[in-house]
Every structure is written in structure tokens, then in C-alpha cells.
Design an enzyme around this catalytic site. Structure first.
Site, PDB file in Angstrom:
ATOM      1  N   ILE A 213       0.822  -1.212   0.000  1.00 52.51           N
ATOM      2  CA  ILE A 213       0.000   0.000   0.000  1.00 52.51           C
ATOM      3  C   ILE A 213       0.863   1.273   0.000  1.00 52.51           C
ATOM      4  O   ILE A 213       0.386   2.344  -0.380  1.00 52.51           O
ATOM      5  CB  ILE A 213      -0.947  -0.025   1.232  1.00 52.51           C
ATOM      6  CG1 ILE A 213      -2.173   0.837   0.999  1.00 52.51           C
ATOM      7  CG2 ILE A 213      -0.222   0.358   2.512  1.00 52.51           C
ATOM      8  CD1 ILE A 213      -3.282   0.604   2.029  1.00 52.51           C
TER       9      ILE A 213
ATOM     10  N   ASN B 121      11.691  -8.155   7.283  1.00 53.44           N
ATOM     11  CA  ASN B 121      12.077  -7.495   8.533  1.00 53.44           C
ATOM     12  C   ASN B 121      11.583  -8.338   9.704  1.00 53.44           C
ATOM     13  O   ASN B 121      10.442  -8.808   9.696  1.00 53.44           O
ATOM     14  CB  ASN B 121      11.472  -6.096   8.590  1.00 53.44           C
ATOM     15  CG  ASN B 121      11.957  -5.209   7.449  1.00 53.44           C
ATOM     16  OD1 ASN B 121      13.140  -5.221   7.120  1.00 53.44           O
ATOM     17  ND2 ASN B 121      11.063  -4.455   6.845  1.00 53.44           N
TER      18      ASN B 121
ATOM     19  N   GLY C 246      12.434  -2.956  11.654  1.00 54.88           N
ATOM     20  CA  GLY C 246      11.424  -2.293  10.830  1.00 54.88           C
ATOM     21  C   GLY C 246      10.163  -3.094  10.591  1.00 54.88           C
ATOM     22  O   GLY C 246       9.338  -2.706   9.764  1.00 54.88           O
ATOM     23  N   GLN C 247       9.989  -4.214  11.305  1.00 56.46           N
ATOM     24  CA  GLN C 247       8.750  -4.978  11.111  1.00 56.46           C
ATOM     25  C   GLN C 247       7.578  -4.236  11.751  1.00 56.46           C
ATOM     26  O   GLN C 247       7.630  -3.858  12.920  1.00 56.46           O
ATOM     27  CB  GLN C 247       8.874  -6.381  11.725  1.00 56.46           C
ATOM     28  CG  GLN C 247       7.661  -7.256  11.414  1.00 56.46           C
ATOM     29  CD  GLN C 247       7.792  -8.686  11.927  1.00 56.46           C
ATOM     30  OE1 GLN C 247       8.728  -9.012  12.674  1.00 56.46           O
ATOM     31  NE2 GLN C 247       6.873  -9.538  11.532  1.00 56.46           N
TER      32      GLN C 247
ATOM     33  N   HIS D 217       6.187 -11.922   6.080  1.00 53.76           N
ATOM     34  CA  HIS D 217       6.023 -11.442   4.707  1.00 53.76           C
ATOM     35  C   HIS D 217       7.380 -11.153   4.111  1.00 53.76           C
ATOM     36  O   HIS D 217       8.320 -10.775   4.811  1.00 53.76           O
ATOM     37  CB  HIS D 217       5.133 -10.193   4.649  1.00 53.76           C
ATOM     38  CG  HIS D 217       5.528  -9.093   5.578  1.00 53.76           C
ATOM     39  ND1 HIS D 217       5.251  -9.120   6.934  1.00 53.76           N
ATOM     40  CD2 HIS D 217       6.194  -7.927   5.363  1.00 53.76           C
ATOM     41  CE1 HIS D 217       5.717  -8.020   7.503  1.00 53.76           C
ATOM     42  NE2 HIS D 217       6.304  -7.285   6.572  1.00 53.76           N
TER      43      HIS D 217
ATOM     44  N   HIS E 115       9.040  -8.795   1.284  1.00 55.03           N
ATOM     45  CA  HIS E 115       8.925  -7.668   0.354  1.00 55.03           C
ATOM     46  C   HIS E 115       9.702  -8.029  -0.911  1.00 55.03           C
ATOM     47  O   HIS E 115      10.827  -8.538  -0.832  1.00 55.03           O
ATOM     48  CB  HIS E 115       9.605  -6.420   0.934  1.00 55.03           C
ATOM     49  CG  HIS E 115       8.998  -5.880   2.188  1.00 55.03           C
ATOM     50  ND1 HIS E 115       8.160  -4.790   2.206  1.00 55.03           N
ATOM     51  CD2 HIS E 115       9.139  -6.257   3.489  1.00 55.03           C
ATOM     52  CE1 HIS E 115       7.813  -4.509   3.458  1.00 55.03           C
ATOM     53  NE2 HIS E 115       8.395  -5.395   4.255  1.00 55.03           N
TER      54      HIS E 115
HETATM   55  P1  AMP Z   1       7.031  -4.388   7.529  1.00 57.91           P
HETATM   56  O1  AMP Z   1       7.122  -2.942   7.953  1.00 57.91           O
HETATM   57  O2  AMP Z   1       8.314  -4.997   7.046  1.00 57.91           O
HETATM   58  O3  AMP Z   1       6.350  -5.217   8.589  1.00 57.91           O
HETATM   59  O4  AMP Z   1       6.114  -4.411   6.239  1.00 57.91           O
HETATM   60  C1  AMP Z   1       4.725  -4.233   6.310  1.00 57.91           C
HETATM   61  C2  AMP Z   1       4.311  -3.655   4.996  1.00 57.91           C
HETATM   62  O5  AMP Z   1       2.904  -3.794   4.876  1.00 57.91           O
HETATM   63  C3  AMP Z   1       4.622  -2.175   4.816  1.00 57.91           C
HETATM   64  O6  AMP Z   1       5.484  -2.003   3.693  1.00 57.91           O
HETATM   65  C4  AMP Z   1       3.259  -1.529   4.617  1.00 57.91           C
HETATM   66  O7  AMP Z   1       3.283  -0.484   3.676  1.00 57.91           O
HETATM   67  C5  AMP Z   1       2.439  -2.708   4.130  1.00 57.91           C
HETATM   68  N1  AMP Z   1       1.017  -2.607   4.380  1.00 57.91           N
HETATM   69  C6  AMP Z   1       0.392  -2.213   5.529  1.00 57.91           C
HETATM   70  N2  AMP Z   1      -0.942  -2.283   5.375  1.00 57.91           N
HETATM   71  C7  AMP Z   1      -1.169  -2.722   4.115  1.00 57.91           C
HETATM   72  C8  AMP Z   1      -2.338  -2.983   3.352  1.00 57.91           C
HETATM   73  N3  AMP Z   1      -3.570  -2.812   3.858  1.00 57.91           N
HETATM   74  N4  AMP Z   1      -2.199  -3.415   2.065  1.00 57.91           N
HETATM   75  C9  AMP Z   1      -0.966  -3.566   1.534  1.00 57.91           C
HETATM   76  N5  AMP Z   1       0.177  -3.364   2.207  1.00 57.91           N
HETATM   77  C10 AMP Z   1       0.087  -2.927   3.470  1.00 57.91           C
END
Ligand code: AMP
Ligand code: ZN
Length: 112
Positions: free
Chosen positions: A31, A85, A91-92, A98, A100
Site C-alpha cells: 500500500i 524485517n 522495521g517490522q 512477509h 517484500h
Molecule cells: P514491515 O514494515 O516490514 O512489517 O512491512 C509491512 C508492509 O505492509 C509495509 O510495507 C506496509 O506499507 C504494508 N502494508 C500495511 N498495510 C497494508 C495494506 N492494507 N495493504 C498492503 N500493504 C500494506
């Protein structure tokens, strides 16, 4: 897990821009993209982070890397970065495993 954002995305309770889905995993665009192409690949099963991978659940991680190879090939991405992360200091922000996948711009090393 009922209060997990990514479990809700897998369940279709929160909308997402789906790229790919199979029995084990789900891929969707981030997002808040940090590169021209930025998507996430997650297991459908709730695993809190890569630190919670065990012999019981590790097969999905190999599967996710197969899916990453397939999707990046289909998208024509020859160079890309895969990041996971683990923990807040790294940075998680969403505590559902997940990966990236980022591509389409020059990347720096080491990451910040
Ligand atoms: P992290 O910060 O490594 O845990 O990654 C979480 C990721 O999820 C971040 O890059 C956010 O931008 C992404 N994110 C959070 N909410 C959503 C959502 N509703 N749809 C798609 N991505 C999202
Ligand atoms: Zn979850």
C-alpha cells in the site's frame, strides 16, 4: 489470527491489490510502495515472522521463494530485492511473516 491485518487480507476482509494466490500463499502490492514495483508475498497460515519458522512450517518458505521466482519472471524483473524485517528494530510493522519484493530502481547497500 483474528486481529492480524494480513490474515484479514488473506480472508478478503480487508481489500488488497492481489497479484497471485494459491493454496499456501498470497501476493499483493504494498500500500506504500518503496520502489516502482513493490509487492509482498505471505503465507496464508499465520506465522509471526521469519524468527518463528520451524521444521513444522518451513515448507511454505521454500514455496514462497518459488512463487517469487515465478512472479518476477512473469513481470520481467531481472533484478530485484527480497526483504523480510524481523522485529521492531529491524522495521517490522506487521507481525505476520512477509517477504517484500522491490524492483525498478537502484538499491543501496547496506540497507538503512
Ligand atoms: P514491515 O514494515 O516490514 O512489517 O512491512 C509491512 C508492509 O505492509 C509495509 O510495507 C506496509 O506499507 C504494508 N502494508 C500495511 N498495510 C497494508 C495494506 N492494507 N495493504 C498492503 N500493504 C500494506
Ligand atoms: Zn496473520
Amino acid at each position: 489470527m483474528s486481529d492480524c491485518l494480513f490474515c484479514k487480507i488473506v480472508a478478503g476482509e480487508i481489500p488488497s491489490k492481489k497479484l497471485y494466490e494459491d493454496d499456501l500463499c498470497y501476493a499483493f502490492y504494498d500500500i506504500d510502495p518503496q520502489a516502482p514495483t513493490h509487492f509482498l508475498v505471505i503465507p496464508k497460515q499465520h506465522i509471526p515472522s521469519a524468527a518463528a519458522v520451524t521444521s513444522e512450517n518451513s515448507a511454505v518458505v521454500g514455496h514462497i521463494f518459488e512463487v517469487i521466482a515465478k512472479l518476477t519472471r512473469e513481470l520481467g524483473l531481472e533484478s530485484f530485492r527480497v526483504v523480510s524485517n524481523i522485529g521492531e528494530q529491524a522495521g517490522q510493522s506487521v507481525f505476520h511473516l512477509h517477504f517484500h519484493v522491490l524492483a525498478g530502481r537502484d538499491m543501496t547497500w547496506p540497507p538503512g
